[in-house]
Design an enzyme around this catalytic site. Structure first.
Site, PDB file in Angstrom:
ATOM      1  N   ARG A  37     -11.272 -15.569  14.307  1.00 20.58           N
ATOM      2  CA  ARG A  37     -11.418 -15.743  15.757  1.00 20.58           C
ATOM      3  C   ARG A  37     -12.850 -15.438  16.227  1.00 20.58           C
ATOM      4  NH1 ARG A  37      -5.507 -13.719  18.072  1.00 20.58           N
ATOM      5  NH2 ARG A  37      -4.540 -15.757  17.788  1.00 20.58           N
ATOM      6  N   ASP A 144      -5.683 -13.929  34.546  1.00 20.47           N
ATOM      7  CA  ASP A 144      -5.704 -13.808  33.089  1.00 20.47           C
ATOM      8  C   ASP A 144      -7.062 -13.215  32.712  1.00 20.47           C
ATOM      9  OD1 ASP A 144      -3.874 -15.034  30.664  1.00 20.47           O
ATOM     10  OD2 ASP A 144      -5.987 -14.918  30.070  1.00 20.47           O
TER      11      ASP A 144
HETATM   12  C1  LIG Z   1       0.902 -15.712  25.071  1.00 23.26           C
HETATM   13  S1  LIG Z   1       0.048 -15.809  26.624  1.00 23.26           S
HETATM   14  C2  LIG Z   1       1.397 -15.585  27.759  1.00 23.26           C
HETATM   15  C3  LIG Z   1       1.419 -16.629  28.868  1.00 23.26           C
HETATM   16  C4  LIG Z   1       2.605 -16.563  29.840  1.00 23.26           C
HETATM   17  N1  LIG Z   1       2.681 -15.272  30.508  1.00 23.26           N
HETATM   18  C5  LIG Z   1       3.914 -16.863  29.152  1.00 23.26           C
HETATM   19  O1  LIG Z   1       4.708 -15.948  28.930  1.00 23.26           O
HETATM   20  O2  LIG Z   1       4.154 -18.026  28.798  1.00 23.26           O
HETATM   21  C6  LIG Z   1      -0.806 -14.236  26.651  1.00 23.26           C
HETATM   22  C7  LIG Z   1      -1.974 -14.190  27.640  1.00 23.26           C
HETATM   23  O3  LIG Z   1      -2.347 -12.831  27.865  1.00 23.26           O
HETATM   24  C8  LIG Z   1      -3.732 -12.804  28.146  1.00 23.26           C
HETATM   25  N2  LIG Z   1      -4.245 -11.427  27.967  1.00 23.26           N
HETATM   26  C9  LIG Z   1      -4.429 -10.749  26.805  1.00 23.26           C
HETATM   27  N3  LIG Z   1      -4.949  -9.532  27.047  1.00 23.26           N
HETATM   28  C10 LIG Z   1      -5.098  -9.437  28.392  1.00 23.26           C
HETATM   29  C11 LIG Z   1      -5.600  -8.419  29.270  1.00 23.26           C
HETATM   30  N4  LIG Z   1      -6.068  -7.260  28.784  1.00 23.26           N
HETATM   31  N5  LIG Z   1      -5.607  -8.680  30.597  1.00 23.26           N
HETATM   32  C12 LIG Z   1      -5.149  -9.852  31.092  1.00 23.26           C
HETATM   33  N6  LIG Z   1      -4.660 -10.848  30.321  1.00 23.26           N
HETATM   34  C13 LIG Z   1      -4.641 -10.642  28.981  1.00 23.26           C
HETATM   35  C14 LIG Z   1      -4.305 -13.802  27.173  1.00 23.26           C
HETATM   36  O4  LIG Z   1      -5.592 -14.253  27.577  1.00 23.26           O
HETATM   37  C15 LIG Z   1      -3.229 -14.895  27.168  1.00 23.26           C
HETATM   38  O5  LIG Z   1      -3.580 -15.941  28.039  1.00 23.26           O
END
Ligand SMILES: C[S@@+](CC[C@H](N)C(=O)[O-])C[C@H]1O[C@@H](n2cnc3c(N)ncnc32)[C@H](O)[C@@H]1O
Length: 277
Positions: A37, A144
């Site tokens: 990554r 996000d």
């Molecule tokens: C697997 S997606 C989930 C999307 C949606 N909530 C769903 O359940 O379909 C996880 C998301 O969490 C975000 N994320 C990870 N760490 C984060 C943080 N510290 N603060 C905000 N968002 C975060 C990532 O960028 C990613 O877009």
């Protein structure tokens, strides 16, 4: 630029920095996932080792800009429209009932890890379909960590995989066909305000309130337990009294905090903010 594989020391240093900054936890089995990554970031910054990249993140004048870019490559952004629909039904029924019990006004819902936008747009479509709250009284906030995911959300262009749980009538009603995918309609787009928030930033989380419901689905799984607890406790400062918290189905906070009352139904689990003791 050619880089040598990540060493154990480099992995541990970068892993610790990422965990502190974003909560995302790469355990010892994820060394090579992290390496792959990060590879493009090393190339972009013309540094030739992971140690040099680590130094860049600590000392370079563009380190904050680089952290934002880093945020876009660290996570899985997997998502789709109408994911875990039973929770959306609870939004349309229980959250709206509670909203009217409290006198109505603007219904505010926050999708706190919205990825590429499918979740907040699903919340908007669910509430529009439901028709119990006029669209002028609906406010969906979506945040996000990843600038790239947010950029995609604001364009609102989606292809087949995003629609794996969407009924064709909903596509017809809320999207227009564009090239080999679909664009979300302006009516839905208008309802959602996107911004960038790191869930580890407690003050930023509190500043999103007061909201009636928070969706935080499929992101806590990437955090360790103390971080999960910190994040859900920060949501308590953004939620209205009795507010609703929705997590992903693999994410349970039942024995983690007393701030929420779990509500277990045959199809879904959600949490209500308890009154302060
Ligand atoms: C697997 S997606 C989930 C999307 C949606 N909530 C769903 O359940 O379909 C996880 C998301 O969490 C975000 N994320 C990870 N760490 C984060 C943080 N510290 N603060 C905000 N968002 C975060 C990532 O960028 C990613 O877009």
């Amino acid at each position: 630029v050619s880089t040598t594989p990540i060493s154990l020391e480099e992995f541990q240093a970068l892993r610790d920095l990422i965990r502190t900054k974003f909560g995302i936890n790469y355990d010892d089995t994820k060394q090579f996932l992290l390496q792959s990554r990060l590879q493009t970031r090393l190339i972009k910054r013309s540094v030739d080792s992971f140690a040099a990249y680590h130094r860049f993140l600590l000392t370079h004048s563009e380190r904050e800009a680089e952290f934002a870019e880093l945020a876009s490559v660290l996570s899985n952004n997997e998502t789709y429209f109408f994911r875990e629909r039973a929770q959306l039904d609870i939004l349309a029924k229980e959250v709206v009932d509670e909203h009217y019990r409290n006198g109505g006004g603007i219904l505010k819902v926050w999708s706190s890890a919205c990825s590429t936008g499918e979740e907040p747009f699903s919340l908007a479509m669910t509430l529009l379909e439901n028709k119990r709250v006029p669209s002028s009284a609906l406010q969906i906030k979506a945040t996000d960590l990843s600038p790239r995911a947010l950029e995609k959300s604001s364009v609102g262009y989606y292809r087949e995989l995003s629609f794996r749980a969407t009924e064709p009538e909903m596509i017809q009603k809320y999207f227009k066909s564009f090239q080999d995918g679909f664009l979300i309609s302006d009516d839905v787009k208008r309802m959602v305000q996107f911004s960038r928030i790191n869930l580890l930033d407690e003050n930023a989380v509190a500043s999103m309130g007061p909201v009636d419901a928070v969706f935080c689905r499929n992101v806590l799984i990437y955090f360790d337990k103390p971080t999960q607890k910190k994040v859900v406790e920060a949501f308590a400062r953004a939620l209205k009294p009795g507010g609703f918290l929705f997590l992903g189905h693999a994410e349970s906070i039942i024995r983690m905090t007393q701030l929420y009352e779990p509500v277990i139904t045959p199809k879904a689990i959600y949490y209500r903010l308890r009154p302060p003791v």
